[in-house]
Design a protein around this motif. Sequence first.
Motif, PDB file in Angstrom:
ATOM      1  N   PHE A 157      -2.746   5.560   5.007  1.00 57.58           N
ATOM      2  CA  PHE A 157      -2.004   4.345   5.378  1.00 57.58           C
ATOM      3  C   PHE A 157      -1.458   4.455   6.787  1.00 57.58           C
ATOM      4  O   PHE A 157      -1.122   5.534   7.264  1.00 57.58           O
ATOM      5  CB  PHE A 157      -0.817   4.145   4.436  1.00 57.58           C
ATOM      6  CG  PHE A 157      -1.191   3.648   3.077  1.00 57.58           C
ATOM      7  CD1 PHE A 157      -1.247   4.522   2.009  1.00 57.58           C
ATOM      8  CD2 PHE A 157      -1.474   2.311   2.860  1.00 57.58           C
ATOM      9  CE1 PHE A 157      -1.579   4.076   0.746  1.00 57.58           C
ATOM     10  CE2 PHE A 157      -1.808   1.856   1.601  1.00 57.58           C
ATOM     11  CZ  PHE A 157      -1.861   2.731   0.540  1.00 57.58           C
ATOM     12  N   ARG A 158      -1.329   3.301   7.464  1.00 55.79           N
ATOM     13  CA  ARG A 158      -0.603   3.278   8.722  1.00 55.79           C
ATOM     14  C   ARG A 158       0.889   3.327   8.407  1.00 55.79           C
ATOM     15  O   ARG A 158       1.306   2.896   7.324  1.00 55.79           O
ATOM     16  CB  ARG A 158      -0.886   1.989   9.484  1.00 55.79           C
ATOM     17  CG  ARG A 158      -2.184   1.945  10.257  1.00 55.79           C
ATOM     18  CD  ARG A 158      -2.312   0.619  11.002  1.00 55.79           C
ATOM     19  NE  ARG A 158      -2.053  -0.527  10.154  1.00 55.79           N
ATOM     20  CZ  ARG A 158      -1.168  -1.487  10.423  1.00 55.79           C
ATOM     21  NH1 ARG A 158      -0.460  -1.441  11.525  1.00 55.79           N
ATOM     22  NH2 ARG A 158      -0.996  -2.499   9.592  1.00 55.79           N
ATOM     23  N   ALA A 203       3.194   1.433   9.489  1.00 61.95           N
ATOM     24  CA  ALA A 203       3.698   0.081   9.218  1.00 61.95           C
ATOM     25  C   ALA A 203       3.419  -0.324   7.777  1.00 61.95           C
ATOM     26  O   ALA A 203       4.218  -0.990   7.126  1.00 61.95           O
ATOM     27  CB  ALA A 203       3.064  -0.916  10.177  1.00 61.95           C
ATOM     28  N   GLU A 204       2.265   0.099   7.242  1.00 62.17           N
ATOM     29  CA  GLU A 204       1.925  -0.245   5.856  1.00 62.17           C
ATOM     30  C   GLU A 204       2.851   0.481   4.889  1.00 62.17           C
ATOM     31  O   GLU A 204       3.259  -0.068   3.867  1.00 62.17           O
ATOM     32  CB  GLU A 204       0.465   0.111   5.573  1.00 62.17           C
ATOM     33  CG  GLU A 204      -0.520  -0.791   6.304  1.00 62.17           C
ATOM     34  CD  GLU A 204      -1.952  -0.309   6.180  1.00 62.17           C
ATOM     35  OE1 GLU A 204      -2.168   0.910   6.084  1.00 62.17           O
ATOM     36  OE2 GLU A 204      -2.851  -1.155   6.205  1.00 62.17           O
ATOM     37  N   ILE A 246       2.740  -6.133  13.707  1.00 62.86           N
ATOM     38  CA  ILE A 246       2.759  -4.809  13.089  1.00 62.86           C
ATOM     39  C   ILE A 246       2.389  -4.901  11.610  1.00 62.86           C
ATOM     40  O   ILE A 246       1.687  -4.067  11.068  1.00 62.86           O
ATOM     41  CB  ILE A 246       4.160  -4.186  13.242  1.00 62.86           C
ATOM     42  CG1 ILE A 246       4.388  -3.858  14.717  1.00 62.86           C
ATOM     43  CG2 ILE A 246       4.301  -2.939  12.399  1.00 62.86           C
ATOM     44  CD1 ILE A 246       5.765  -3.353  15.015  1.00 62.86           C
ATOM     45  N   VAL A 247       2.886  -5.946  10.977  1.00 59.31           N
ATOM     46  CA  VAL A 247       2.621  -6.113   9.550  1.00 59.31           C
ATOM     47  C   VAL A 247       1.482  -7.102   9.401  1.00 59.31           C
ATOM     48  O   VAL A 247       1.615  -8.267   9.725  1.00 59.31           O
ATOM     49  CB  VAL A 247       3.875  -6.664   8.840  1.00 59.31           C
ATOM     50  CG1 VAL A 247       3.548  -7.000   7.408  1.00 59.31           C
ATOM     51  CG2 VAL A 247       4.989  -5.638   8.915  1.00 59.31           C
ATOM     52  N   PRO A 272      -6.840   3.182   1.612  1.00 59.01           N
ATOM     53  CA  PRO A 272      -6.324   3.273   0.252  1.00 59.01           C
ATOM     54  C   PRO A 272      -5.617   2.020  -0.253  1.00 59.01           C
ATOM     55  O   PRO A 272      -5.138   2.023  -1.392  1.00 59.01           O
ATOM     56  CB  PRO A 272      -5.316   4.418   0.347  1.00 59.01           C
ATOM     57  CG  PRO A 272      -4.834   4.360   1.750  1.00 59.01           C
ATOM     58  CD  PRO A 272      -5.914   3.797   2.596  1.00 59.01           C
ATOM     59  N   ASP A 273      -5.538   0.973   0.531  1.00 59.07           N
ATOM     60  CA  ASP A 273      -4.838  -0.216   0.063  1.00 59.07           C
ATOM     61  C   ASP A 273      -5.661  -0.880  -1.033  1.00 59.07           C
ATOM     62  O   ASP A 273      -6.785  -1.309  -0.820  1.00 59.07           O
ATOM     63  CB  ASP A 273      -4.637  -1.185   1.244  1.00 59.07           C
ATOM     64  CG  ASP A 273      -3.754  -2.360   0.886  1.00 59.07           C
ATOM     65  OD1 ASP A 273      -3.582  -2.640  -0.321  1.00 59.07           O
ATOM     66  OD2 ASP A 273      -3.227  -2.999   1.807  1.00 59.07           O
TER      67      ASP A 273
END
Lengths: 321, 279, 365
Positions: free
Chosen positions: B97-98, B100-101, C10-11, C306-307
């Motif tokens: 993951f980044r 931010a995530e 960023i998001v 991995p999301d």
Amino acid sequence: MTHRLSVPIVLLLLLLAACAPSPSSSTAAPPSSQPSSVAAAFPLTLTDDVGREVTLEAEPQRIVSLAPSNTEIVCAIDACDRLVGVTDFDDYPADVVEVDKVVTMAQVDVEAVVATEPDLVLAAGNELTPTAVIEQLADLGVPVMVLYPQSLDDVSASIELVGMAVGRHGEAAALVGEMATRVGAVEEAVADLERPRTFYEVSVFEGTIYTAGERSFLASLIETAGGEPVTGDALSTSIELEELVAADPELILLGDATYDPTITPETVAQRQGWETMTAVDDGRVVVVSEDVVITRPGPRIVDGLEALARAIHPDAFAAAP
Amino acid sequence: MSPVVEIRGLEVSYTDARARRVVLRGLHLVVTQGEFLALVGPNGSGKTTLLRAIAGTLPLDGGRVALFGTELDRWSRVALARRVAVLPQSLALPDGFRVAEIVEMGRAPHATRWFGSSGEDATAVERALADADALDLAERQADELSGGERQRVLVAMALAQEPELLLLDEPTLHLDIAHQAALLATVARLRARRGLTVIAVLHDLNLVAAHAPRVAVLGSGRVVSDGRPASVLRPDLVREIFGVVVDEAHTADGRRFLVPHISAVERIEPSLHPHSINR
Amino acid sequence: MRAGVAPRPIVRGPALTRAALVLGGGGAMLFVALIAGIGLGSVAIAPDDVLRVLGHRLLGIGATAGVGDSIETIVLDLRLPRVLGAMLVGAGLACAGTVFQAVLRNPLADPYIIGTAAGASLGATIGIVLPLLLPGLAIGAGSAWLGLGIVQGLAFVGGVGAVLLVLTIARSGGRLPSVTLLLTGYAVSSLLAAGVALLMVASGRALAAIFSWLMGSLAAVGWVDLVIAAPVVFGVFFLLLARWRTLNLLLLGDGPAAHLGLDVGREKLGLTLLATLVTSAAVAISGTIGFVGLVVPHLVRLAVGPDHRLLLPASAVFGASLLVTADLGARLAGGIPVGVVTAFVGAPFFLWLLRRSRRVSESLS
């Protein structure tokens, strides 16, 4: 042979089918109620060896056989030219090796079966043709008859059934009659003879000994041939060495010598634990080279019976021509 | 206004294969809005247990815990997570993951959208990163970060929850002195900027003495001393609770710190603590 | 401290272009695999015959004059359901594997890990052996119920039942710790596998059928199987996709996830049950096909991250493609069980994965 190791294993499965008894009733389901001497008119509904009703709209001209024994039956009643699909184990009569293979290494290729556009498929019982395959073909509307003979009488009944199905009832009846005569001759010859305790070695694999299962076809053949069979477990057809020694056979028939030349009376005598058996002591260990016909429940089963009889009672029978 | 945390007669125990171990017994504690409370005590005194009890993730055997005026058992998990954030001890972050995530995961209690995030979420995340001094880490991969950087990310994730109460479980454990100082400075800044109430479990008594306006000392399953560090962290109390002899010293500008005696011969059994500590 | 907003927000969730690329690419791959799977097989059929048959029956266009009946039967009744079955099973197993890897936080988790395979195997073995012991259940005498064989039914029941047993044993005080779940699953699986071995010894001639089922095969998949399995696979997929946030949060660990408002015990239970349902449905129609559920999530994770918003659908699509292709390979190789093909492909990949994770962990220590 390219599939050297697999041959014994697949044959083992085939032999298990021949040697193990069926859990269903010991008498086969009766064939069609019509007497074999009357010409049957199509469409025809027959009951196969496992109780399934099969309807044939017309006389089948394109026959697929899923077991070598079924192929032999078809050819023995003079319908050989109608075969459009056989297995890769079929070897008799010699011509059948030319026919398209629809079964490879005991795997039925349903696509290939369908592609031959059969109007009759002869399957084998006892999971030799998997139930799933039989059901799949039946669902597709292909007439499938399962042949599952478990005794000499059953083989005759199967031959008559196929005769009815393909319109060769006359040839079937003649063949059955001839077989009955030969069987009768054997029975008569051994009727008053002493019955030796006979052990038929199907195979020895990784320490497990396979033989005729209790109440199996092979066991009944040995009995008919004038021996008293030493039998193994009904389901697994194996026998513990201890049990075999306790049973103390007077005669050992090496069926696996048909396929493996290293199995000889000498090597058997050297096996640890076998030396106490009467058969080994007396030197009554006999090589059998006709295992194929002894274990294939087709028209040549009588050849097998006669081979057994010669091995069990050599003095009563002249050597085969 | 009701206190942020009000605890009366709290009892918490753990049951393992053999016995039931009572960790907290008859504990009282009140924390009001905007406070910074440090929790100290010897190993095994129940500091982390107390924190978890306040966070609502431990079953209570007895007593009452009320947050923002409402009993703990009347809070739904999600509602609690919207107002209470916990900074865990472990610095582990999932791979791939980044940053931010990861921080965005802190928005979970507030999530309204099914598949994405709202503008509100995006704003909260950016603000959290900024407040945690982690804006420059936003595009980095989480598994490539150093310990100090991970700490900042975890702080940001906690802040993304927009909590009113922040619970820190030994946050300085894995940090070097520079990062420890930075973290405490951050906490001070957050208290000022967001009006946060902070309860932090800390093991470094000197850090506590220097930075925490209020400290509660745990021993024998309850709070044995509570107040300003100058009055609480006295050598005699430290000796009683921790079983260590310490000397007081002062810096040039008057700040106090404690220096432990390290002796091969002397061993003192602490009077109030059930476990002995070798020094 | 840097103020201001970066040019890219960023998001932003998984990049739309990346998602489109992956899912689009996966979809295209699946489509090609489908065509190849229907067009190729042990019997050679001309491509335009295949298209004509499909076009005529499915879309009602064109005519099939000149195309033999047997070809129609092969394409529509043998290959089409088989290929669709491979899609369903591949997608289902890949999703289940993804979920178990998240719930158990273990990269070696596959859909069978907490007992599904062992339970389904025992059920199927009983289903295969029973008719041989009780002749009343033999073919033609009522062995099928609603078109489903006993083997499929018992396999499904066995798979779900084994997991329920494991969950009951492993659950303590409303919590479901991952390690306990894993170990309990292992113990129960071993017990059930011993039962299977025992039945195999006593099975005699049914041994070949049992072995073939254990290796997994799509040969016997018919339209009835599809009609029953499809709603389960699709239903579970969408239910899982709706829980993408939960799956992501679980990657943080049980503690942090709870602090973010998740009822961890209940969520893990629910996810485990969903994954078990889809796995049991897959196994019921195809036997225990290995490696798909383990390998596909890892491969897809390497490509898309991995999301779970993207990982789940991508795993489903690639799992489907992989199994359709593997089944085609199995058919062209002479009808070997498809589980053999997936093992040949999957095992070397698995070893590579182990080496890679070892190197990574060594470099970190």
